[in-house]
Design a protein around this motif. Structure first.
Motif, PDB file in Angstrom:
ATOM      1  N   VAL A  17       7.617 -26.574 -18.089  1.00 58.97           N
ATOM      2  CA  VAL A  17       7.299 -28.037 -18.210  1.00 58.97           C
ATOM      3  C   VAL A  17       6.207 -28.460 -16.997  1.00 58.97           C
ATOM      4  CG1 VAL A  17       8.923 -28.710 -19.923  1.00 58.97           C
ATOM      5  CG2 VAL A  17       9.130 -28.890 -17.418  1.00 58.97           C
ATOM      6  N   ASP A  18       6.295 -27.620 -15.727  1.00 55.82           N
ATOM      7  CA  ASP A  18       5.630 -27.894 -14.820  1.00 55.82           C
ATOM      8  C   ASP A  18       4.171 -27.514 -15.039  1.00 55.82           C
ATOM      9  OD1 ASP A  18       4.093 -28.082 -12.417  1.00 55.82           O
ATOM     10  OD2 ASP A  18       5.676 -27.340 -11.066  1.00 55.82           O
ATOM     11  N   PRO A  19       3.132 -28.654 -14.874  1.00 50.51           N
ATOM     12  CA  PRO A  19       1.593 -28.275 -15.375  1.00 50.51           C
ATOM     13  C   PRO A  19       1.280 -26.987 -14.569  1.00 50.51           C
ATOM     14  CG  PRO A  19       1.948 -30.395 -14.472  1.00 50.51           C
ATOM     15  CD  PRO A  19       3.187 -29.896 -14.489  1.00 50.51           C
ATOM     16  N   ASN A  20       1.832 -26.986 -13.352  1.00 49.12           N
ATOM     17  CA  ASN A  20       1.305 -25.796 -12.455  1.00 49.12           C
ATOM     18  C   ASN A  20       1.843 -24.282 -12.975  1.00 49.12           C
ATOM     19  OD1 ASN A  20      -0.027 -27.685 -10.867  1.00 49.12           O
ATOM     20  ND2 ASN A  20       1.587 -28.149  -9.646  1.00 49.12           N
ATOM     21  N   THR A  21       2.770 -24.322 -13.468  1.00 51.92           N
ATOM     22  CA  THR A  21       3.414 -22.841 -13.817  1.00 51.92           C
ATOM     23  C   THR A  21       2.569 -22.002 -14.261  1.00 51.92           C
ATOM     24  OG1 THR A  21       5.637 -24.023 -13.667  1.00 51.92           O
ATOM     25  CG2 THR A  21       5.191 -21.493 -14.795  1.00 51.92           C
ATOM     26  N   GLN A  22       1.703 -22.320 -15.419  1.00 54.80           N
ATOM     27  CA  GLN A  22       0.905 -21.496 -16.057  1.00 54.80           C
ATOM     28  C   GLN A  22      -0.129 -21.082 -15.251  1.00 54.80           C
ATOM     29  OE1 GLN A  22       1.729 -20.114 -19.355  1.00 54.80           O
ATOM     30  NE2 GLN A  22       0.197 -18.663 -18.878  1.00 54.80           N
ATOM     31  N   LEU A  23      -0.759 -22.127 -14.441  1.00 53.37           N
ATOM     32  CA  LEU A  23      -1.791 -21.810 -13.527  1.00 53.37           C
ATOM     33  C   LEU A  23      -1.522 -20.548 -12.793  1.00 53.37           C
ATOM     34  CD1 LEU A  23      -2.991 -25.075 -12.655  1.00 53.37           C
ATOM     35  CD2 LEU A  23      -4.240 -23.602 -14.222  1.00 53.37           C
ATOM     36  N   ALA A  44       0.872  -1.221  -0.041  1.00 52.28           N
ATOM     37  CA  ALA A  44       0.056  -0.069   0.010  1.00 52.28           C
ATOM     38  C   ALA A  44       0.831   1.160   0.096  1.00 52.28           C
ATOM     39  CB  ALA A  44      -0.827   0.119   1.011  1.00 52.28           C
ATOM     40  N   GLY A  45       0.427   2.223  -0.834  1.00 49.52           N
ATOM     41  CA  GLY A  45       1.253   3.574  -1.068  1.00 49.52           C
ATOM     42  C   GLY A  45       2.499   3.558  -1.975  1.00 49.52           C
ATOM     43  N   THR A  46       2.496   2.376  -2.706  1.00 50.49           N
ATOM     44  CA  THR A  46       3.601   2.284  -3.717  1.00 50.49           C
ATOM     45  C   THR A  46       2.839   2.335  -4.985  1.00 50.49           C
ATOM     46  OG1 THR A  46       3.752  -0.032  -3.813  1.00 50.49           O
ATOM     47  CG2 THR A  46       4.947   0.976  -1.887  1.00 50.49           C
ATOM     48  N   LYS A  47       3.819   2.142  -6.175  1.00 50.86           N
ATOM     49  CA  LYS A  47       3.046   2.240  -7.438  1.00 50.86           C
ATOM     50  C   LYS A  47       2.844   0.757  -7.695  1.00 50.86           C
ATOM     51  CE  LYS A  47       5.896   5.743  -9.416  1.00 50.86           C
ATOM     52  NZ  LYS A  47       7.131   6.036 -10.301  1.00 50.86           N
ATOM     53  N   LYS A  48       3.066  -0.486  -6.695  1.00 51.01           N
ATOM     54  CA  LYS A  48       2.507  -1.882  -6.950  1.00 51.01           C
ATOM     55  C   LYS A  48       2.912  -2.280  -8.069  1.00 51.01           C
ATOM     56  CE  LYS A  48      -1.695  -0.706  -4.180  1.00 51.01           C
ATOM     57  NZ  LYS A  48      -3.238  -0.887  -4.388  1.00 51.01           N
ATOM     58  N   ARG A  49       4.507  -2.195  -8.220  1.00 49.65           N
ATOM     59  CA  ARG A  49       5.112  -3.041  -9.415  1.00 49.65           C
ATOM     60  C   ARG A  49       5.511  -4.284  -9.001  1.00 49.65           C
ATOM     61  NH1 ARG A  49       8.779   2.028 -10.601  1.00 49.65           N
ATOM     62  NH2 ARG A  49       8.632   1.678  -8.489  1.00 49.65           N
ATOM     63  N   ILE A  50       5.372  -5.406  -9.731  1.00 53.33           N
ATOM     64  CA  ILE A  50       5.570  -6.617  -9.336  1.00 53.33           C
ATOM     65  C   ILE A  50       6.412  -7.411 -10.111  1.00 53.33           C
ATOM     66  CG2 ILE A  50       4.630  -8.926  -8.472  1.00 53.33           C
ATOM     67  CD1 ILE A  50       1.762  -7.730  -7.701  1.00 53.33           C
ATOM     68  N   LEU A  51       7.173  -8.076  -9.299  1.00 51.85           N
ATOM     69  CA  LEU A  51       8.125  -9.174 -10.135  1.00 51.85           C
ATOM     70  C   LEU A  51       7.746 -10.479  -9.784  1.00 51.85           C
ATOM     71  CD1 LEU A  51      10.562 -10.170 -11.656  1.00 51.85           C
ATOM     72  CD2 LEU A  51      11.928 -10.019  -9.650  1.00 51.85           C
ATOM     73  N   HIS A  52       7.364 -11.178 -10.763  1.00 50.43           N
ATOM     74  CA  HIS A  52       6.983 -12.726 -10.368  1.00 50.43           C
ATOM     75  C   HIS A  52       8.070 -13.599 -10.749  1.00 50.43           C
ATOM     76  CE1 HIS A  52       3.781 -16.070 -11.533  1.00 50.43           C
ATOM     77  NE2 HIS A  52       4.625 -16.231 -10.299  1.00 50.43           N
ATOM     78  N   VAL A  53       8.448 -14.499  -9.724  1.00 49.33           N
ATOM     79  CA  VAL A  53       9.501 -15.491 -10.201  1.00 49.33           C
ATOM     80  C   VAL A  53       8.724 -16.744  -9.831  1.00 49.33           C
ATOM     81  CG1 VAL A  53      11.466 -13.981  -9.797  1.00 49.33           C
ATOM     82  CG2 VAL A  53      10.294 -15.085  -7.789  1.00 49.33           C
ATOM     83  N   THR A  54       9.031 -17.596 -10.886  1.00 49.92           N
ATOM     84  CA  THR A  54       8.211 -18.960 -10.878  1.00 49.92           C
ATOM     85  C   THR A  54       8.927 -20.181 -11.611  1.00 49.92           C
ATOM     86  OG1 THR A  54       6.016 -19.956 -11.247  1.00 49.92           O
ATOM     87  CG2 THR A  54       7.065 -18.364 -13.119  1.00 49.92           C
ATOM     88  N   GLY A  55       8.469 -21.357 -11.374  1.00 47.70           N
ATOM     89  CA  GLY A  55       9.069 -22.358 -11.805  1.00 47.70           C
ATOM     90  C   GLY A  55       9.322 -23.110 -13.273  1.00 47.70           C
ATOM     91  N   PHE A  56       9.468 -24.348 -13.510  1.00 42.57           N
ATOM     92  CA  PHE A  56       9.501 -24.941 -14.681  1.00 42.57           C
ATOM     93  C   PHE A  56       8.388 -24.362 -15.654  1.00 42.57           C
ATOM     94  CE2 PHE A  56      12.317 -27.782 -12.177  1.00 42.57           C
ATOM     95  CZ  PHE A  56      13.378 -27.059 -12.632  1.00 42.57           C
TER      96      PHE A  56
END
Lengths: 342, 359
Positions: A163-169, A149-161
């Motif tokens: 080929v992992d079926p969960n990554t796109q979800l 709260a109070g920021t520009k709310k810019r997010i970096l998302h770091v995630t997995g493989f």
């Protein structure tokens, strides 16, 4: 195996040992097979050992493919059938590529449950039992946005493989939560759920763009650890972060205020309850088609193994939270999801 | 140095390599005695491999109660078929004294191309398979053309093309798999004749016979061997070496495509990661089969039967080690060791034959 995993295992065993010994079958030999070596799955070994003891199974062994390769996992699974394993808890190496292998396993008479990741329907797996990764990533991002709260709310998302079926979800969930919360996903860095690529890409990004983001959401184990360590090294608490899982570096980061919190999953409960379910399926129980299944992008038969946010106040007693969830699922599992004649 | 014409003539002999191939078959004064012939037979790679397969097969049968179960024999045959064709893909380039590090990348590209034709273009699977194979051959042509035009060793060219082919494929497909593979195509990998024989294994045997025919009974096959044994000599005798090298790489691409499409049938899907990052997972089986089988890395001699047996032995050992539960993290190490031992043993065998003047 980490002390946490052992502790979780011991407490879990004590909790459930009195609950279910009925219909135990010493001829049941279960293999718990992840997609490859990864710390997330380490709890499966203890879960299998406890399930073997508590349910009087012939075996419930944790078997790890040499690498994160579909071919390696297929070779391992095929060899396990020949070795006499007759039930499988499997993290699919590929949501579709593993379907034909699962078909061969079930053709050999071995029930299969997709664990921690799902197969794409139609498949002969009994059902999918794992974290509702969409919900976990969505809730985690909501916690992050609240903390920014109070920021520009810019997010970096770091995630997995990828080929992992969960990554796109997970990517979809973070994007959706960001959109709803008035935040922007400045960058999504995927395919980094291994120490080498995670160190390289996260550190390079932070070196160049630390001032361009206000928060980090991590939806995979290794990126969580690397990002937590990077924030500690930089010494900044300006960039807020929500991680996933219970690595020591993440938990310490939460305690020390470098992270807002972490989204906990329940790998122990997956392995323990999954082993129980396989034994039931081998001994006459059927899957209850009219159970309250959850649908996700891959399957219409999904059971959530639980997820919970642990902030600084909860991080010391998060084990109890997960145990409570596991106990709740276990207590009604057979009644809800299986139809047993005896 | 041997006259080029003899090189070409003798390559059809059941020999132990180019050294043996240097003999003129019509030279009766040097015809080996029956005893020498017998010893030479016992020293062939093929005999050694059959012996090893029997020994390891018996050991695994003794150690693993269900080793000979129909399920395991079927799995063994199907996996061996894939490794055999991968081995052939490398063998047909090694015969020229070259290497093809891009067999895995080409195999995956051909598989993805075939998958795209089946799922997106909606072609009947036989046409899609032909399309995938043509793509494999075309990528092989690119390798061969680059090798002869640049004059660089194929190691460098294919090391680069491995990354290029794979990278372009990932860019075009966005790393998405093609998963709507017709059942009639995928069933080839799941049918069991007599309960344990995979059609893919029969296909591998047919390819071996075709390669034997190529190298023993066609002028093109002999030209390939001659170009590998001594390119300058072959050139002098009228062989268009550059054209032959390009054809060898095209054949390698075609065979890599066959292996890739076998995997598509196996997985019911064309998956970018099915041969590992950049297709590198194929490299060990690609080298092990031909080397165990007696194909010379320096070129000029080839043994399709040896490659088939070598690849089968490789698969047998992998399967057996996994079944013995000692292999999960050790299989790769054992296979690497096997490659080294095979090369050293082959060298010792050749020295022995030369010392005993059995050639």
């Amino acid at each position: 195996m980490s002390r946490l995993t052992k502790l979780l295992g011991c407490v879990g065993a004590l909790l459930f040992s009195g609950l279910a010994v009925a219909y135990a079958d010493p001829s049941t030999k279960i293999a718990l097979v992840p997609g490859g070596p990864h710390p997330y799955f380490a709890s499966w070994a203890q879960a299998g050992a406890d399930a073997k003891k508590d349910f009087n199974l012939g075996a419930a062994d944790y078997k790890v493919p040499e690498q994160w390769q579909l071919a390696d996992q297929n070779n391992l699974l095929e060899s396990l059938v020949t070795q006499g394993y007759n039930g499988f808890l499997l993290f699919p190496g590929d949501p579709v590529g593993s379907v034909s292998t699962v078909q061969e396993l079930t053709d050999s008479g071995a029930p299969v449950i997709a664990l921690a990741g799902c197969l794409k329907d139609p498949s002969t797996a009994s059902f999918c039992f794992g974290t509702d990764v969409y919900r976990s990533a969505y809730l985690g991002t909501q916690h992050l946005i609240a903390g920014m709260a109070g920021t520009k709310k810019r997010i970096l998302h770091v995630t997995g493989f990828l080929v992992d079926p969960n990554t796109q979800l997970r990517i979809n969930a973070v994007n959706q939560a960001a959109k709803e919360g008035g935040a922007t996903v400045a960058e999504t860095i995927a395919d980094i759920d291994a120490p080498g690529p995670a160190e390289e890409k996260i550190n390079a990004y932070l070196a160049a763009h630390a001032n361009d983001i206000d928060g980090i959401i991590s939806t995979a184990w290794v990126p969580s650890v690397v990002s937590a360590n990077a924030l500690r090294r930089i010494g900044t608490k300006r960039i807020k972060m929500v991680a996933i899982d219970h690595d020591k570096a993440v938990l310490q980061g939460v305690k020390d205020g470098y992270l807002l919190g972490t989204m906990l999953q329940n790998p122990y409960g997956q392995g323990y309850i999954g082993s129980y379910a396989i034994d039931k399926l081998r001994n006459g129980c059927k899957v209850n088609a009219s159970a309250p299944w959850t649908k996700n992008a891959l399957t219409a038969r999904f059971i959530d193994s639980g997820t919970v946010f642990a902030g600084p106040e909860q991080v010391d007693n998060y084990l109890q939270s997960m145990q409570a969830i596991t106990k709740t699922i276990f207590a009604s599992f057979a009644k809800t999801y299986l139809i047993c004649s005896k | 140095m041997h006259p080029p014409s003899l090189q070409i003539m003798d390559i059809s002999m059941p020999s132990d390599g180019p050294a043996a191939a240097s003999l003129d078959a019509s030279d009766t004064t040097l015809t080996p005695s029956p005893r020498v012939r017998r010893v030479r037979f016992y020293l062939t790679n093929e005999f050694g491999l059959v012996l090893l397969i029997i020994i390891f097969g018996a050991a695994f049968t003794f150690a693993v109660p269900r080793f000979l179960s129909h399920f395991n024999l079927f799995i063994l045959g199907r996996t061996a078929a894939e490794n055999i064709v991968i081995g052939f893909a490398m063998m047909v380039v090694v015969v020229t004294g070259g290497l093809d590090l891009s067999v895995g990348a080409i195999g995956v590209c051909a598989a993805m191309g075939g998958g795209w034709l089946m799922q997106v273009a909606g072609l009947p699977w036989p046409l899609a398979v032909i399309g995938g194979l043509l793509l494999g051959a075309a990528l092989g042509f690119v390798n061969g053309w680059a090798v002869v035009r640049s004059g660089l060793h194929s190691f460098i060219i294919t090391l680069a093309s491995m990354s290029i082919f794979f990278g372009v494929m990932i860019f075009i497909t966005r790393a998405q798999a093609f998963r709507s593979i017709p059942l009639s195509f995928a069933s080839f990998a799941h049918i069991r004749y007599f309960g344990f024989i995979s059609p893919l294994l029969l296909l591998a045997v047919v390819i071996m016979l075709a390669l034997v025919y190529l190298y023993r009974l066609t002028a093109l096959g002999r030209e390939m061997l001659a170009a590998g044994a001594r390119a300058s000599a072959a050139e002098l005798s009228g062989v268009r070496v550059k054209r032959v090298i390009i054809l060898c790489h095209m054949l390698a691409g075609l065979l890599a495509g066959v292996a890739g499409l076998m995997l598509v049938a196996r997985n019911d899907a064309a998956i970018p990661s099915m041969a590992g990052q950049l297709g590198q997972d194929w490299l060990l089986p690609a080298f092990l089969g031909p080397v165990l089988g007696g194909t010379l890395l320096s070129g000029g001699f080839v043994s399709p039967l040896g490659t088939l047996l070598g690849s089968f032995l490789l698969t047998l050992l992998t399967n057996g080690l996994l079944l013995l539960q000692i292999g999960q993290f050790w299989v790769e190490a054992v296979l690497g060791l096997l490659l080294l031992v095979a090369v050293l043993l082959d060298q010792a065998r050749r020295s022995f034959i030369a010392r005993r003047r059995m050639i």
